[in-house]
Design an enzyme around this catalytic site. Structure first.
Site, PDB file in Angstrom:
ATOM      1  N   ARG A  15       0.840  -1.195   0.000  1.00 23.88           N
ATOM      2  CA  ARG A  15       0.000   0.000   0.000  1.00 23.88           C
ATOM      3  C   ARG A  15       0.882   1.253   0.000  1.00 23.88           C
ATOM      4  O   ARG A  15       2.082   1.173   0.238  1.00 23.88           O
ATOM      5  CB  ARG A  15      -0.907   0.014   1.248  1.00 23.88           C
ATOM      6  CG  ARG A  15      -2.034  -0.969   1.186  1.00 23.88           C
ATOM      7  CD  ARG A  15      -2.795  -1.058   2.494  1.00 23.88           C
ATOM      8  NE  ARG A  15      -2.032  -1.719   3.542  1.00 23.88           N
ATOM      9  CZ  ARG A  15      -2.455  -1.881   4.804  1.00 23.88           C
ATOM     10  NH1 ARG A  15      -3.613  -1.394   5.169  1.00 23.88           N
ATOM     11  NH2 ARG A  15      -1.708  -2.514   5.682  1.00 23.88           N
ATOM     12  N   LYS A  75       1.875   1.778   7.255  1.00 23.32           N
ATOM     13  CA  LYS A  75       2.192   0.934   8.411  1.00 23.32           C
ATOM     14  C   LYS A  75       3.062   1.666   9.410  1.00 23.32           C
ATOM     15  O   LYS A  75       3.703   2.661   9.107  1.00 23.32           O
ATOM     16  CB  LYS A  75       2.909  -0.342   7.961  1.00 23.32           C
ATOM     17  CG  LYS A  75       2.024  -1.305   7.202  1.00 23.32           C
ATOM     18  CD  LYS A  75       0.707  -1.602   7.915  1.00 23.32           C
ATOM     19  CE  LYS A  75       0.871  -2.398   9.192  1.00 23.32           C
ATOM     20  NZ  LYS A  75      -0.469  -2.659   9.819  1.00 23.32           N
ATOM     21  N   TYR A  94      -0.674   4.231  10.651  1.00 23.74           N
ATOM     22  CA  TYR A  94      -1.031   3.275  11.701  1.00 23.74           C
ATOM     23  C   TYR A  94       0.193   3.090  12.592  1.00 23.74           C
ATOM     24  O   TYR A  94       1.321   2.983  12.088  1.00 23.74           O
ATOM     25  CB  TYR A  94      -1.390   1.901  11.098  1.00 23.74           C
ATOM     26  CG  TYR A  94      -2.721   1.859  10.399  1.00 23.74           C
ATOM     27  CD1 TYR A  94      -3.895   2.094  11.099  1.00 23.74           C
ATOM     28  CD2 TYR A  94      -2.810   1.572   9.047  1.00 23.74           C
ATOM     29  CE1 TYR A  94      -5.130   2.051  10.463  1.00 23.74           C
ATOM     30  CE2 TYR A  94      -4.032   1.525   8.401  1.00 23.74           C
ATOM     31  CZ  TYR A  94      -5.189   1.765   9.116  1.00 23.74           C
ATOM     32  OH  TYR A  94      -6.405   1.727   8.483  1.00 23.74           O
ATOM     33  N   HIS A  96      -0.342   1.298  16.144  1.00 23.10           N
ATOM     34  CA  HIS A  96      -0.640   0.145  17.022  1.00 23.10           C
ATOM     35  C   HIS A  96       0.372   0.060  18.169  1.00 23.10           C
ATOM     36  O   HIS A  96       0.972  -0.989  18.421  1.00 23.10           O
ATOM     37  CB  HIS A  96      -0.637  -1.173  16.225  1.00 23.10           C
ATOM     38  CG  HIS A  96      -1.587  -1.175  15.073  1.00 23.10           C
ATOM     39  ND1 HIS A  96      -2.952  -1.148  15.240  1.00 23.10           N
ATOM     40  CD2 HIS A  96      -1.372  -1.188  13.740  1.00 23.10           C
ATOM     41  CE1 HIS A  96      -3.533  -1.155  14.048  1.00 23.10           C
ATOM     42  NE2 HIS A  96      -2.606  -1.172  13.123  1.00 23.10           N
ATOM     43  N   GLU A 118      -5.412   4.601  13.743  1.00 23.92           N
ATOM     44  CA  GLU A 118      -6.360   3.682  14.386  1.00 23.92           C
ATOM     45  C   GLU A 118      -7.053   4.256  15.620  1.00 23.92           C
ATOM     46  O   GLU A 118      -7.981   3.631  16.126  1.00 23.92           O
ATOM     47  CB  GLU A 118      -5.669   2.351  14.743  1.00 23.92           C
ATOM     48  CG  GLU A 118      -4.663   2.383  15.890  1.00 23.92           C
ATOM     49  CD  GLU A 118      -3.268   2.818  15.467  1.00 23.92           C
ATOM     50  OE1 GLU A 118      -3.088   3.286  14.334  1.00 23.92           O
ATOM     51  OE2 GLU A 118      -2.335   2.699  16.297  1.00 23.92           O
ATOM     52  N   ASP A 270      -2.834  -7.109  15.396  1.00 23.91           N
ATOM     53  CA  ASP A 270      -2.119  -5.821  15.472  1.00 23.91           C
ATOM     54  C   ASP A 270      -2.336  -5.130  16.818  1.00 23.91           C
ATOM     55  O   ASP A 270      -1.647  -4.170  17.133  1.00 23.91           O
ATOM     56  CB  ASP A 270      -2.471  -4.907  14.291  1.00 23.91           C
ATOM     57  CG  ASP A 270      -3.949  -4.713  14.131  1.00 23.91           C
ATOM     58  OD1 ASP A 270      -4.718  -5.202  14.976  1.00 23.91           O
ATOM     59  OD2 ASP A 270      -4.337  -4.054  13.154  1.00 23.91           O
TER      60      ASP A 270
HETATM   61  N1  LIG Z   1      -4.573  -7.800  10.838  1.00 21.19           N
HETATM   62  C1  LIG Z   1      -4.918  -6.825  10.039  1.00 21.19           C
HETATM   63  O1  LIG Z   1      -4.421  -6.712   8.939  1.00 21.19           O
HETATM   64  C2  LIG Z   1      -5.962  -5.872  10.447  1.00 21.19           C
HETATM   65  C3  LIG Z   1      -6.364  -5.835  11.737  1.00 21.19           C
HETATM   66  N2  LIG Z   1      -7.396  -5.049  12.143  1.00 21.19           N
HETATM   67  C4  LIG Z   1      -7.757  -5.151  13.550  1.00 21.19           C
HETATM   68  O2  LIG Z   1      -8.972  -5.873  13.737  1.00 21.19           O
HETATM   69  C5  LIG Z   1      -9.487  -5.564  15.024  1.00 21.19           C
HETATM   70  C6  LIG Z   1     -10.996  -5.336  14.952  1.00 21.19           C
HETATM   71  O3  LIG Z   1     -11.250  -4.120  14.265  1.00 21.19           O
HETATM   72  P1  LIG Z   1     -12.737  -3.573  14.006  1.00 21.19           P
HETATM   73  O4  LIG Z   1     -13.632  -4.668  13.590  1.00 21.19           O
HETATM   74  O5  LIG Z   1     -12.604  -2.391  13.121  1.00 21.19           O
HETATM   75  O6  LIG Z   1     -13.155  -3.081  15.447  1.00 21.19           O
HETATM   76  P2  LIG Z   1     -14.622  -2.654  15.936  1.00 21.19           P
HETATM   77  O7  LIG Z   1     -14.438  -1.683  17.022  1.00 21.19           O
HETATM   78  O8  LIG Z   1     -15.488  -2.305  14.775  1.00 21.19           O
HETATM   79  O9  LIG Z   1     -15.203  -4.011  16.540  1.00 21.19           O
HETATM   80  C7  LIG Z   1     -14.683  -4.629  17.663  1.00 21.19           C
HETATM   81  C8  LIG Z   1     -15.789  -5.386  18.344  1.00 21.19           C
HETATM   82  O10 LIG Z   1     -15.199  -6.169  19.381  1.00 21.19           O
HETATM   83  C9  LIG Z   1     -16.162  -6.236  20.398  1.00 21.19           C
HETATM   84  N3  LIG Z   1     -15.572  -6.735  21.634  1.00 21.19           N
HETATM   85  C10 LIG Z   1     -14.859  -6.093  22.583  1.00 21.19           C
HETATM   86  N4  LIG Z   1     -14.533  -6.952  23.573  1.00 21.19           N
HETATM   87  C11 LIG Z   1     -15.044  -8.151  23.233  1.00 21.19           C
HETATM   88  C12 LIG Z   1     -15.059  -9.432  23.839  1.00 21.19           C
HETATM   89  N5  LIG Z   1     -14.480  -9.656  25.016  1.00 21.19           N
HETATM   90  N6  LIG Z   1     -15.684 -10.457  23.197  1.00 21.19           N
HETATM   91  C13 LIG Z   1     -16.284 -10.253  22.002  1.00 21.19           C
HETATM   92  N7  LIG Z   1     -16.324  -9.058  21.398  1.00 21.19           N
HETATM   93  C14 LIG Z   1     -15.716  -8.033  21.999  1.00 21.19           C
HETATM   94  C15 LIG Z   1     -16.708  -4.818  20.480  1.00 21.19           C
HETATM   95  O11 LIG Z   1     -17.947  -4.770  21.179  1.00 21.19           O
HETATM   96  C16 LIG Z   1     -16.859  -4.492  18.998  1.00 21.19           C
HETATM   97  O12 LIG Z   1     -18.133  -4.802  18.486  1.00 21.19           O
HETATM   98  C17 LIG Z   1      -8.666  -4.356  15.499  1.00 21.19           C
HETATM   99  O13 LIG Z   1      -7.660  -4.786  16.399  1.00 21.19           O
HETATM  100  C18 LIG Z   1      -8.034  -3.848  14.235  1.00 21.19           C
HETATM  101  O14 LIG Z   1      -6.843  -3.120  14.465  1.00 21.19           O
HETATM  102  C19 LIG Z   1      -8.064  -4.244  11.262  1.00 21.19           C
HETATM  103  C20 LIG Z   1      -7.672  -4.208   9.938  1.00 21.19           C
HETATM  104  C21 LIG Z   1      -6.558  -4.982   9.431  1.00 21.19           C
HETATM  105  C1  LIG Z   2      -5.288  -1.623  10.308  1.00 21.95           C
HETATM  106  C2  LIG Z   2      -3.989  -2.171   9.947  1.00 21.95           C
HETATM  107  O1  LIG Z   2      -3.189  -2.454  10.784  1.00 21.95           O
HETATM  108  C3  LIG Z   2      -3.668  -2.376   8.571  1.00 21.95           C
HETATM  109  O2  LIG Z   2      -4.459  -2.033   7.695  1.00 21.95           O
HETATM  110  O3  LIG Z   2      -2.590  -2.924   8.306  1.00 21.95           O
HETATM  111 MG   LIG Z   3      -2.439  -4.152  11.109  1.00 27.05          MG
END
Ligand SMILES: NC(=O)C1=CN([C@@H]2O[C@H](COP(=O)(O)OP(=O)(O)OC[C@H]3O[C@@H](n4cnc5c(N)ncnc54)[C@H](O)[C@@H]3O)[C@@H](O)[C@H]2O)C=CC1
Ligand SMILES: CC(=O)C(=O)O
Ligand SMILES: [Mg+2]
Length: 356
Positions: A15, A75, A94, A96, A118, A270
């Site tokens: 990206r 990133k 980002y 994190h 974020e 992350d």
């Molecule tokens: N690995 C990657 O490439 C990427 C990672 N992410 C990560 O994904 C994660 C989720 O992001 P979003 O969906 O945007 O967040 P969001 O805030 O939209 O949703 C998170 C959900 O988790 C729930 N939650 C909190 N504690 C909980 C528990 N104990 N049990 C069940 N649910 C619980 C919340 O109520 C909320 O509905 C973040 O850490 C984000 O940084 C996002 C994009 C890319």
């Molecule tokens: C959200 C994030 O960490 C990514 O897009 O890589």
């Molecule tokens: Mg990430």
């Protein structure tokens, strides 16, 4: 303002922080944009397109950091970049921080102004600069999970959609936020049986209203998680407590309760991950196996579909970039509560609570 766009150097990160369309807008606002040569190549944008939009294309990464008052990237900076960041430079990307004390220490030492995508918030408390990447990662989680469920890559050997006469696969999603809902849509579309667990009942009510009949909801607690993991094929982690470490919902001992070949995709990696056994992986080497459970924990999932991700990300970041450039970070953040929440480290001082 002088704005620098370096080429991402994280593994398989294709990206880029600003597209030629963004350069054009910034140039119209009187700013100078310096783009590292080939920074946009992985997303399908050539140096020529950047030049035509008004950018100056520079040869190396150091030249970009040296000239820029504000760096716009994707990133978190990695070790090779720490030394390039200057005192008082604004770095908008980002970060994190909660998942890396090494990065936090490096950015404290740099005395830069670190504004994290974020943690920027909308008026309604949602995270506008995370949402599009969570949409991409949520959708990808099912694609990747379906692939790793295949036997040759050590999965259970289950086709998520099943076929007539054979029941479909089962997908458990922890967290019904953006990642969770997008993953559920994809898995439901394939015909899988899907359960979403969350602690927010309002959210579960909404999900229950809008999702098709093969998506079920449940309250997220240890009892329910232990019960469900025994029979589910693909488990997706998408929980988030903004800016803080993810809660460990699946502990090491629980892996033994799962059927061999179960796949877990920890999108929340992350923020440290919601599985105790999560370790960040890369697109080059995305999985590892513990107790016969396949772990996929790529920390930059959207980096694998850079065209879609770059356009989706810059659609939302550009208005903030323009604001920061037009007003300077202090005025821009003072006048915008949501952008102010993006401030994580200012000139050596940690100002975002979740990091501490
Ligand atoms: N690995 C990657 O490439 C990427 C990672 N992410 C990560 O994904 C994660 C989720 O992001 P979003 O969906 O945007 O967040 P969001 O805030 O939209 O949703 C998170 C959900 O988790 C729930 N939650 C909190 N504690 C909980 C528990 N104990 N049990 C069940 N649910 C619980 C919340 O109520 C909320 O509905 C973040 O850490 C984000 O940084 C996002 C994009 C890319
Ligand atoms: C959200 C994030 O960490 C990514 O897009 O890589
Ligand atoms: Mg990430």
């Amino acid at each position: 303002m002088k704005i620098g766009v370096p080429k991402e150097i994280k593994n398989n990160e294709n990206r880029v922080g600003i597209t030629p369309a963004g350069v054009l807008e910034l140039t119209k606002n009187g700013h100078q944009v310096y783009v590292q040569s080939t920074a946009g190549e992985g997303s399908g944008f050539s140096d020529e397109e950047y030049k035509n939009a008004g950018a100056e294309v520079l040869g190396g990464i150091k030249a970009v950091y040296d000239v820029a008052e504000m760096i716009v990237k994707v990133k978190e900076p990695i070790a090779e970049e720490y030394g390039l960041i200057k005192e008082n430079q604004v770095v908008f990307t980002y970060f994190h921080f909660a998942s890396s004390s090494e990065l936090t220490d490096a950015m404290i030492s740099s005395k830069a102004i670190c504004i994290a995508y974020e943690t920027v918030e909308d008026k309604d408390g949602t995270l506008p600069l995370l949402t599009p990447m969570s949409e991409v990662a949520g959708r990808m989680a099912v694609q990747q999970g379906a692939k790793y469920l295949e036997k040759p890559i050590k999965g259970k050997g289950v086709l998520l959609g099943g076929v007539p006469g054979v029941e479909p696969g089962k997908v458990l999603i922890l967290g019904g936020g953006t990642v969770g809902i997008q993953a559920a849509k994809m898995a439901a579309g394939l015909g899988a049986i899907v359960t979403i667990l969350d602690v927010n009942l309002k959210r579960l009510r909404y999900i229950s209203d809008v999702m098709p009949d093969n998506v079920f909801t449940g309250f997220s607690n240890e009892y329910n998680i232990r019960k469900l993991i025994k029979t589910y094929d693909l488990i997706i982690g998408g929980v988030l407590i903004p800016g803080a470490k993810a809660p460990k919902l699946i502990t090491r001992d629980m892996l033994k309760e799962m059927t061999p070949g179960t796949v877990i995709v920890d999108v929340a990696v992350d923020q440290g991950g919601c599985f105790e056994t999560t370790k960040p992986t890369t697109h080059e080497n995305p999985t590892y196996i513990i107790d016969d459970v396949v772990h996929y924990c790529v920390a930059n999932m959207p980096g694998a579909v850079p065209y879609t991700s770059t356009v989706a990300l810059t659609n939302v970041t550009l208005p903030y970039v323009i604001k920061l450039a037009n007003m300077g970070w202090e005025k821009a953040c003072a006048g915008d509560e949501g952008l102010h929440k993006g401030l994580n480290i200012i000139k050596g001082e940690v100002v975002y609570e979740g990091i501490l």
